[in-house]
Every structure is written in structure tokens, then in C-alpha cells.
Write a protein that holds these residues in place. Structure first.
Motif, PDB file in Angstrom:
ATOM      1  N   LEU A  82      -2.501  10.272   8.962  1.00 14.26           N
ATOM      2  CA  LEU A  82      -1.792  11.315   9.694  1.00 14.26           C
ATOM      3  C   LEU A  82      -0.384  11.503   9.157  1.00 14.26           C
ATOM      4  O   LEU A  82       0.083  12.636   8.960  1.00 14.26           O
ATOM      5  CB  LEU A  82      -1.755  10.965  11.185  1.00 14.26           C
ATOM      6  N   LEU A  83       0.309  10.417   8.889  1.00 14.31           N
ATOM      7  CA  LEU A  83       1.685  10.486   8.403  1.00 14.31           C
ATOM      8  C   LEU A  83       1.762  10.871   6.934  1.00 14.31           C
ATOM      9  O   LEU A  83       2.776  11.422   6.477  1.00 14.31           O
ATOM     10  CB  LEU A  83       2.382   9.139   8.623  1.00 14.31           C
ATOM     11  N   ALA A  84       0.709  10.574   6.170  1.00 15.38           N
ATOM     12  CA  ALA A  84       0.715  10.855   4.728  1.00 15.38           C
ATOM     13  C   ALA A  84       0.766  12.346   4.427  1.00 15.38           C
ATOM     14  O   ALA A  84       1.065  12.744   3.298  1.00 15.38           O
ATOM     15  CB  ALA A  84      -0.516  10.226   4.075  1.00 15.38           C
ATOM     16  N   ARG A  85       0.486  13.179   5.419  1.00 12.22           N
ATOM     17  CA  ARG A  85       0.574  14.627   5.209  1.00 12.22           C
ATOM     18  C   ARG A  85       2.005  15.074   4.957  1.00 12.22           C
ATOM     19  O   ARG A  85       2.251  16.081   4.293  1.00 12.22           O
ATOM     20  CB  ARG A  85       0.027  15.366   6.434  1.00 12.22           C
TER      21      ARG A  85
ATOM     22  N   VAL B 296       0.861  -1.183   0.000  1.00 12.59           N
ATOM     23  CA  VAL B 296       0.000   0.000   0.000  1.00 12.59           C
ATOM     24  C   VAL B 296       0.896   1.232   0.000  1.00 12.59           C
ATOM     25  O   VAL B 296       1.859   1.307   0.774  1.00 12.59           O
ATOM     26  CB  VAL B 296      -0.925   0.002   1.231  1.00 12.59           C
ATOM     27  N   THR B 297       0.585   2.210  -0.869  1.00  6.56           N
ATOM     28  CA  THR B 297       1.383   3.424  -0.953  1.00  6.56           C
ATOM     29  C   THR B 297       0.481   4.653  -0.975  1.00  6.56           C
ATOM     30  O   THR B 297      -0.670   4.592  -1.416  1.00  6.56           O
ATOM     31  CB  THR B 297       2.280   3.437  -2.206  1.00  6.56           C
ATOM     32  N   GLY B 298       1.025   5.776  -0.506  1.00  4.17           N
ATOM     33  CA  GLY B 298       0.279   7.028  -0.533  1.00  4.17           C
ATOM     34  C   GLY B 298       1.011   8.100   0.230  1.00  4.17           C
ATOM     35  O   GLY B 298       1.989   7.842   0.937  1.00  4.17           O
ATOM     36  N   GLY B 299       0.547   9.336   0.075  1.00  5.84           N
ATOM     37  CA  GLY B 299       1.150  10.456   0.772  1.00  5.84           C
ATOM     38  C   GLY B 299       2.125  11.225  -0.090  1.00  5.84           C
ATOM     39  O   GLY B 299       2.281  10.964  -1.292  1.00  5.84           O
ATOM     40  N   GLN B 300       2.809  12.173   0.533  1.00  2.07           N
ATOM     41  CA  GLN B 300       3.771  13.011  -0.175  1.00  2.07           C
ATOM     42  C   GLN B 300       4.885  13.408   0.772  1.00  2.07           C
ATOM     43  O   GLN B 300       4.682  13.525   1.968  1.00  2.07           O
ATOM     44  CB  GLN B 300       3.081  14.264  -0.718  1.00  2.07           C
ATOM     45  N   GLY B 301       6.082  13.578   0.196  1.00  5.25           N
ATOM     46  CA  GLY B 301       7.235  13.932   1.005  1.00  5.25           C
ATOM     47  C   GLY B 301       8.275  12.830   0.983  1.00  5.25           C
ATOM     48  O   GLY B 301       8.209  11.908   0.157  1.00  5.25           O
ATOM     49  N   PRO B 302       9.262  12.875   1.872  1.00  4.58           N
ATOM     50  CA  PRO B 302      10.294  11.837   1.922  1.00  4.58           C
ATOM     51  C   PRO B 302       9.695  10.473   2.242  1.00  4.58           C
ATOM     52  O   PRO B 302       8.658  10.370   2.897  1.00  4.58           O
ATOM     53  CB  PRO B 302      11.236  12.310   3.032  1.00  4.58           C
ATOM     54  N   ALA B 303      10.367   9.441   1.750  1.00  2.43           N
ATOM     55  CA  ALA B 303       9.826   8.083   1.857  1.00  2.43           C
ATOM     56  C   ALA B 303       9.943   7.540   3.272  1.00  2.43           C
ATOM     57  O   ALA B 303      10.976   7.682   3.931  1.00  2.43           O
ATOM     58  CB  ALA B 303      10.558   7.161   0.886  1.00  2.43           C
ATOM     59  N   LEU B 304       8.875   6.886   3.719  1.00  6.89           N
ATOM     60  CA  LEU B 304       8.828   6.242   5.031  1.00  6.89           C
ATOM     61  C   LEU B 304       8.276   4.833   4.853  1.00  6.89           C
ATOM     62  O   LEU B 304       7.135   4.654   4.418  1.00  6.89           O
ATOM     63  CB  LEU B 304       7.947   7.037   5.990  1.00  6.89           C
ATOM     64  N   LEU B 305       9.096   3.855   5.172  1.00  3.28           N
ATOM     65  CA  LEU B 305       8.717   2.443   5.104  1.00  3.28           C
ATOM     66  C   LEU B 305       8.160   2.021   6.454  1.00  3.28           C
ATOM     67  O   LEU B 305       8.833   2.134   7.478  1.00  3.28           O
ATOM     68  CB  LEU B 305       9.947   1.604   4.749  1.00  3.28           C
ATOM     69  N   LEU B 306       6.912   1.527   6.454  1.00  3.74           N
ATOM     70  CA  LEU B 306       6.245   1.085   7.678  1.00  3.74           C
ATOM     71  C   LEU B 306       6.102  -0.426   7.652  1.00  3.74           C
ATOM     72  O   LEU B 306       5.482  -0.981   6.731  1.00  3.74           O
ATOM     73  CB  LEU B 306       4.865   1.735   7.806  1.00  3.74           C
ATOM     74  N   LEU B 307       6.649  -1.099   8.661  1.00  6.78           N
ATOM     75  CA  LEU B 307       6.668  -2.557   8.710  1.00  6.78           C
ATOM     76  C   LEU B 307       5.891  -3.054   9.921  1.00  6.78           C
ATOM     77  O   LEU B 307       6.212  -2.716  11.057  1.00  6.78           O
ATOM     78  CB  LEU B 307       8.122  -3.055   8.777  1.00  6.78           C
ATOM     79  N   HIS B 308       4.880  -3.866   9.661  1.00  7.55           N
ATOM     80  CA  HIS B 308       4.008  -4.373  10.722  1.00  7.55           C
ATOM     81  C   HIS B 308       4.655  -5.539  11.454  1.00  7.55           C
ATOM     82  O   HIS B 308       5.710  -6.045  11.076  1.00  7.55           O
ATOM     83  CB  HIS B 308       2.671  -4.827  10.119  1.00  7.55           C
TER      84      HIS B 308
END
Length: 292
Positions: free
Chosen positions: A47-50, A20-32
Motif C-alpha cells: 500500500l505504501l509502495a505506491r 527489504v526495499t521497494g516502491g517509488q517516491g520519497p524515502a520512508l524508513l520503516l522500523l519494526h
């Protein structure tokens, strides 16, 4: 969940990742983490996608991602191999440098990403874990009772797979109720996503393979890194829930064994910090990553 985000599949070696991808700005990889899927981040993602371009995969073998076939040496699900796959995923999506935040097992993958790919990781956040060696090397009978799933899931196949497979939803719900400070803060949509995934025998097998690697190859890799003086050069943030991880000692001490630039923030919740405290957790991550 994840309204306005995109979903895609990315094939890497023997894995077929759901991302799943979305948002804007520098890349942030979220690992569950275990026993979850990418849905663990669904309250935090908007919240983080802002401020960040989010990349949120199901880990190999978890959720809707197809993982490699487990091997006798436990290398396929070693955190080093999964970290390599995540690094390739980020390259394929056009991100040379990125932030990493991981919860539970995902934080252990992030740990190897930060160690093995220092040129790629701008900053790393570990959510509610201690480093793997700190867990195993300090496990007495009391810790073994509270973290019984570590040695149980690491037992040779097919024992845990068959026992869990007899009633997978019962076992999953048991873990959530055992670890959460307030399980009602995990949304019904997320809970159903976890149940759907965990009904799949391949997901159960992958999670067991993950824990077998954690009790074998991961220990070997981490000890070799420690003996070689390898350290995390990226800034590290340790977020943790007082209801789960607090035994009178801050995780800060354990993480300083691996990195010089470390800070920690405790929350009044259980293990599932991204779901029990989504706004506070998102705010802490955003503030930390914006500094780096």
C-alpha cells in the motif's frame, strides 16, 4: 511476503543488516518492534509502495540481521547507536532526507533519529508507544504488572536468555496473545517468521540487550536531551491502539513533552497496529507524510 521487493545485505560497523526495499517516491524508513522482524510491515508495504520508496530493515540483532556483541555499558544496543546505524544505512542507499515510521522498539530508534539527526528526518511517526522516560517515570505497580517484560528482559545476562531459550516459541506466542487485540489478524506467514527468528539464541540475546539499554543508557541519553531542552523539530504523528495503550489519557500529552507539532490517531485494536489495522495505518501514514 514482499513480492516484487528486493532484498539485500548492508554491512555497517559490527552489524550486517538484512534490508527489504521497494516502491517509488520519497524515502520512508520503516522500523519494526519487539518481538518481530521486518515482516511486521508486509501487509502495509504494498500500500505504501505506491507513493514512497520503502526501506525496511531487520533491526540489528533481530530477524536476519546480525547485530553487535552486547557490551557491559549497554551502548551497542542503545537507541542512539541504532539510530546512528539507521542514518548510515539511509546514506549508503542514497537517501539524505527521509520519513521515519517505527513501531514499538523501532519507534524508540525513530525517536533518537529525530532528536539526533534533525537534518535528516522530514517527519516521524511513532506507532503505539509512549516515550521511554514517560514509561519508566510513570511506572507504578499496576503498570509494572502489565508491562512486566520491561524489567524482566532488562535483568542481567544470562537469566532472561536462559528462561526464554528454554521454550522461545512459547514466550513469543505468549507476548503476541497478551498484546494483540485480535491475534488472528497477524498472518500465519508473519507469525512463522517471528518464530523462526526467535528460535535463534543470538536474537534472544539481542532483544534482551535492547531492553537493558532501554533501562540504562537510553534513560541517561533521554534525560540529558530533556535537560538540555532538546526537542523533535520534525512533525510527529502518534498512532496507537485503544486495546493496548489506552489508560484514559491520550499519548498526545506525552509526545508534546518532546515536540511542538504533534497529532495522534487512535485505532480500535491492540498493540500490533500495522498488522491489526494495516489499511487504516497505511492510510494514516501516507496522508501524514504527504503533507510534509
Amino acid at each position: 511476503m514482499f513480492e516484487g521487493f528486493e532484498r539485500q545485505r548492508v554491512a555497517i560497523d559490527e552489524t550486517d543488516l538484512h534490508v527489504v526495499t521497494g516502491g517509488q517516491g520519497p524515502a520512508l524508513l520503516l522500523l519494526h518492534g519487539f518481538p518481530q522482524t521486518h515482516a511486521a510491515w508486509h501487509q502495509m508495504a504494498p500500500l505504501l509502495a505506491r507513493d514512497f520508496s520503502l526501506i525496511i530493515p531487520d533491526l540489528p540483532g533481530y530477524g536476519a540481521s546480525r547485530g553487535p556483541v552486547p557490551d557491559a555499558e549497554h551502548r551497542q544496543y542503545a537507541k542512539r547507536n541504532t539510530a546512528r546505524i539507521m542514518a548510515r544505512l539511509m546514506s549508503m542507499l542514497g537517501h539524505d532526507r527521509f520519513y521515519v515510521a517505527g513501531h514499538d522498539r523501532g519507534a524508540r530508534v525513530g525517536f533518537r533519529l529525530a532528536l539526533d539527526h534533525p537534518e535528516r528526518v522530514r517527519a516521524y511517526a511513532a506507532v503505539d508507544i509512549l516515550p521511554t522516560l514517560a514509561v519508566w517515570e510513570n511506572m507504578d505497580w499496576q503498570h509494572a504488572l502489565s508491562a512486566y517484560h520491561w524489567p524482566f528482559l532488562a535483568q542481567p545476562a544470562p537469566m532472561p536468555e536462559r528462561m526464554i531459550g528454554h521454550d522461545p516459541v512459547f514466550y513469543l506466542d505468549h507476548l503476541i496473545e497478551r498484546w494483540a487485540g485480535d491475534s488472528k489478524k497477524l498472518t500465519p506467514e508473519a507469525r512463522e517468521a517471528y518464530r523462526t527468528a526467535y528460535r535463534n539464541p543470538d536474537v534472544i540475546a539481542a532483544s534482551c540487550a535492547d531492553y537493558r539499554a532501554g533501562a540504562s543508557t537510553d534513560i541517561v541519553d533521554d534525560r540529558r536531551s530533556r535537560d538540555a531542552g532538546q526537542r523533535i523539530v520534525a512533525p510527529v504523528l502518534a498512532l496507537w491502539g485503544r486495546d493496548y495503550l489506552d489508560d484514559g489519557v491520550s499519548p498526545l500529552t506525552a509526545w508534546r513533552a518532546w515536540a511542538d507539532d504533534v497529532q495522534d490517531i487512535p485505532f480500535d485494536c491492540g498493540h500490533f497496529v500495522p498488522e491489526e489495522q494495516p489499511q487504516a495505518c497505511a492510510g494514516a501514514l501516507a496522508d501524514f507524510f504527504k503533507l510534509h
